[in-house]
Motif scaffolding. Structure first.
Motif, PDB file in Angstrom:
ATOM      1  N   LEU A   1      -0.395   9.295  -9.093  1.00  0.00           N
ATOM      2  CA  LEU A   1       0.377   7.679  -9.154  1.00  0.00           C
ATOM      3  C   LEU A   1      -0.988   6.896  -9.793  1.00  0.00           C
ATOM      4  N   GLY A   2      -2.118   7.186  -9.967  1.00  0.00           N
ATOM      5  CA  GLY A   2      -3.190   6.865 -10.457  1.00  0.00           C
ATOM      6  C   GLY A   2      -3.619   5.606 -10.547  1.00  0.00           C
ATOM      7  N   PRO A   3      -3.846   4.421 -11.397  1.00  0.00           N
ATOM      8  CA  PRO A   3      -3.840   2.472 -11.228  1.00  0.00           C
ATOM      9  C   PRO A   3      -2.036   2.365 -10.738  1.00  0.00           C
ATOM     10  N   LYS A   4      -1.842   2.645 -10.712  1.00  0.00           N
ATOM     11  CA  LYS A   4      -0.515   2.303 -10.384  1.00  0.00           C
ATOM     12  C   LYS A   4      -0.636   1.872  -9.377  1.00  0.00           C
ATOM     13  N   PRO A   5       0.699   0.492  -8.512  1.00  0.00           N
ATOM     14  CA  PRO A   5       0.291   0.611  -7.707  1.00  0.00           C
ATOM     15  C   PRO A   5       1.034   1.306  -6.822  1.00  0.00           C
ATOM     16  N   GLN A   6       0.465   1.817  -4.960  1.00  0.00           N
ATOM     17  CA  GLN A   6       1.196   2.847  -5.251  1.00  0.00           C
ATOM     18  C   GLN A   6       1.117   3.341  -3.671  1.00  0.00           C
ATOM     19  N   GLY A   7       1.915   1.824  -2.874  1.00  0.00           N
ATOM     20  CA  GLY A   7       1.752   1.546  -1.700  1.00  0.00           C
ATOM     21  C   GLY A   7       3.973   1.840  -1.445  1.00  0.00           C
ATOM     22  N   VAL A   8       4.775   1.131  -2.686  1.00  0.00           N
ATOM     23  CA  VAL A   8       6.041   2.167  -1.721  1.00  0.00           C
ATOM     24  C   VAL A   8       6.034   3.294  -2.648  1.00  0.00           C
ATOM     25  N   TYR A   9       5.150   4.160  -2.953  1.00  0.00           N
ATOM     26  CA  TYR A   9       4.985   5.602  -3.365  1.00  0.00           C
ATOM     27  C   TYR A   9       4.750   6.651  -1.771  1.00  0.00           C
ATOM     28  N   MET A  10       3.217   5.757  -1.393  1.00  0.00           N
ATOM     29  CA  MET A  10       2.467   6.860   0.376  1.00  0.00           C
ATOM     30  C   MET A  10       3.902   5.981   1.164  1.00  0.00           C
ATOM     31  N   GLY A  11       5.008   4.909   1.062  1.00  0.00           N
ATOM     32  CA  GLY A  11       6.099   4.874   1.981  1.00  0.00           C
ATOM     33  C   GLY A  11       6.476   5.932   2.193  1.00  0.00           C
ATOM     34  N   TRP A  12       7.159   6.283   0.491  1.00  0.00           N
ATOM     35  CA  TRP A  12       7.763   7.080   1.255  1.00  0.00           C
ATOM     36  C   TRP A  12       7.772   8.173   1.616  1.00  0.00           C
ATOM     37  N   LEU A  13       6.654   8.946   1.017  1.00  0.00           N
ATOM     38  CA  LEU A  13       5.432  10.610   1.555  1.00  0.00           C
ATOM     39  C   LEU A  13       5.849  10.161   2.744  1.00  0.00           C
ATOM     40  N   THR A  14       5.351   9.273   3.427  1.00  0.00           N
ATOM     41  CA  THR A  14       4.867   9.084   5.154  1.00  0.00           C
ATOM     42  C   THR A  14       6.482   9.255   4.913  1.00  0.00           C
ATOM     43  N   ALA A  15       7.627   8.680   4.339  1.00  0.00           N
ATOM     44  CA  ALA A  15       8.409   8.689   5.320  1.00  0.00           C
ATOM     45  C   ALA A  15       9.780  10.231   5.370  1.00  0.00           C
ATOM     46  N   SER A  16       8.785  10.902   4.329  1.00  0.00           N
ATOM     47  CA  SER A  16       9.290  12.083   4.400  1.00  0.00           C
ATOM     48  C   SER A  16       8.706  12.909   5.533  1.00  0.00           C
ATOM     49  N   GLY A  17       7.506  12.982   6.581  1.00  0.00           N
ATOM     50  CA  GLY A  17       7.376  13.598   6.448  1.00  0.00           C
ATOM     51  C   GLY A  17       7.650  12.909   7.972  1.00  0.00           C
ATOM     52  N   SER A  18       7.782  11.404   8.189  1.00  0.00           N
ATOM     53  CA  SER A  18       8.222  11.551   9.382  1.00  0.00           C
ATOM     54  C   SER A  18      10.183  12.050   9.985  1.00  0.00           C
TER      55      SER A  18
END
Length: 500
Positions: A427-444
């Motif tokens: 993801l690099g310097p892009k804002p990662q909040g939503v992306y990390m949200g989807w990764l956490t959601a996939s784990g849940s």
């Protein structure tokens, strides 16, 4: 570019340590009551059955799955202190609600369900935590920071049941504070302790946490999360598109990793009761010891992998971790000739259990406790004859089971850390909040579907089918990793700003 001062460096790492603490408290909030939910539910609402327990346990992951992308989106556009404080406050309020679920005269089980779902909703802040750590660390610091984050999460899962055990000394009756209708006992004390830790966490976020951002090379840069004049300033290194094929691939791999670990956690008690004729008490006690050792092993792995990744790179370690998990489940396949002891008492008492769709979500040992006939004086042990596979499937030897535990306890933390690290670098310097949200959601989502999958396959088809299918899923994930292997590189490397 702004050179980072010593003061900025110290402030940045103090803030990261606050994020470690937030991650630790989030996992403690899940595990601190997990052993006492069932007896507390029976005490406050006799109408609650075993299937409802399954929904209470699943509600945490459902709440987290819903909240993670929302808090992640919030953190992309506003100072991260806001979603962090609000999410922690929701967890504190939910823990207080849990302590008062005995007060209403009816529908107590629904209040408990709401409380656990809200605790899970508050735990959606892990997406904010990981996105902050990704933005506040350079590429060389990232793996170590992500490993520390996962280690704090693992320690929280380990210590939660320990705290619960300590609070059992208070007893079921405990102390009643009539003025505020509060019962302080072995069921409510842990959540009130969790609420206190949450309040401390909020104070520390206000007192110590500061917004910091560095680029992949560690140079200080400005961010949309800062308040005031800097709110609209971004650095030029953010130019370029994220590789969404790599993003989707990591999400799928992460889902598989948490799915197989959820299966491993869920299957432990029923498997050992069926194979080794352990009683419920023995199965919970021995597996508790085994899982504690696996937890300690995982923390050690988190610390070791930080050094190892510098020599081999994250992709190779992720590949190795998946291979270790594959071997761990392959070992669990029944190979011998000896059959497990058969539990015939179920037929003698005409108590053939019928599993409803909602019962799929609950722990097996609790389900078996519910289905024991009332005229039993001695708990029947062995493989229930109602599971037809017990009559023709060889037993899994204890050495197989323990070897598998050790390997899965080694492979899972490796895969967990590498997934988060690679994801944040892609993801690099892009804002990662939503992306990390989807990764956490996939784990849940994986933690919800894992127990459902294994309850159906194991009960009806047996361990050979269950573990063969898991091996197949891991093999497919290894093939996916091979296909996208060259795309799993850091954003700055992809655009030629850094050498790999």
């Amino acid at each position: 570019d702004v050179v980072e001062t010593q003061e900025h460096y110290k402030s940045r790492w103090r803030s990261i340590w606050i994020m470690y603490l937030t991650m630790f408290l989030s996992s403690v909030g899940f595990s601190i009551v997990i052993m006492s939910v069932w007896p507390y539910l029976q005490k406050i609402d006799p109408t609650a059955d075993a299937s409802f327990l399954g929904w209470i346990i699943a509600s945490y992951s459902i709440g987290q799955m819903v909240a993670s992308p929302l808090f992640g989106l919030w953190s992309n556009y506003r100072p991260r202190r806001e979603p962090l404080v609000v999410s922690t406050a929701i967890s504190v309020a939910a823990n207080c609600l849990y302590a008062y679920v005995h007060v209403p005269h009816s529908h107590n089980k629904y209040y408990m369900l709401t409380a656990r779902a809200l605790v899970g909703f508050g735990a959606g802040n892990v997406a904010v935590v990981r996105s902050y750590i990704a933005g506040a660390t350079s590429l060389t610091e990232r793996t170590s920071a992500m490993a520390n984050t996962s280690a704090c999460q693992a320690v929280g899962f380990i210590l939660g049941p320990v705290f619960q055990t300590c609070f059992t000394l208070i007893g079921e009756e405990g102390i009643t504070w009539k003025l505020v209708h509060l019962q302080l006992n072995m069921y409510t004390a842990p959540v009130l302790f969790g609420a206190l830790l949450g309040v401390i966490n909020i104070i520390l976020i206000f007192a110590i946490f500061r917004e910091h951002r560095v680029d992949d090379m560690g140079r200080q840069c400005k961010s949309v999360n800062f308040e005031g004049e800097e709110s609209s300033v971004l650095d030029q290194d953010a130019e370029g598109n994220v590789d969404h094929v790599a993003v989707v691939a990591i999400n799928l791999l992460f889902f598989v990793i948490l799915f197989v670990f959820a299966v491993f956690e869920t299957i432990a008690t029923p498997l050992t009761m069926d194979m080794y004729s352990w009683t419920r008490k023995e199965a919970v006690f021995y597996n508790g010891i085994i899982l504690s050792v696996v937890g300690i092993e995982s923390v050690i792995v988190f610390l070791v992998v930080k050094t190892l990744s510098k020599k081999t790179g994250e992709r190779a370690i992720l590949h190795g971790g998946l291979l270790i998990v594959l071997v761990g489940f392959f070992i669990l396949l029944p190979w011998g000739k000896k059959l497990p002891n058969i539990q015939w008492q179920e037929i003698k008492n005409n108590s053939i259990p019928r599993t409803t769709s909602t019962e799929m979500l609950m722990p097996f040992w609790s389900l078996q406790a519910m289905q024991l006939p009332s005229n039993h004086t001695v708990e029947p042990v062995g493989c229930p004859v109602t599971q037809s596979w017990c009559l023709n499937t060889p037993m899994i030897y204890l050495a197989q089971y323990i070897s598998s535990d050790i390997l899965i306890g080694l492979g899972y933390p490796v895969c967990n850390v590498m997934s988060y690290t690679l994801y944040s670098k892609i993801l690099g310097p892009k804002p990662q909040g939503v992306y990390m949200g989807w990764l956490t959601a996939s784990g849940s989502g994986a933690r919800i579907l894992g127990p459902v999958f294994v309850s159906q396959i194991y009960t009806h088809l047996g361990p050979r089918w269950a573990f063969s299918l898991i091996c197949g899923v891991v093999v497919v994930s290894l093939l996916l990793l091979e296909i996208v292997y060259k795309r799993l590189i850091a954003f700055s490397v992809r655009y030629g700003r850094m050498q790999e």
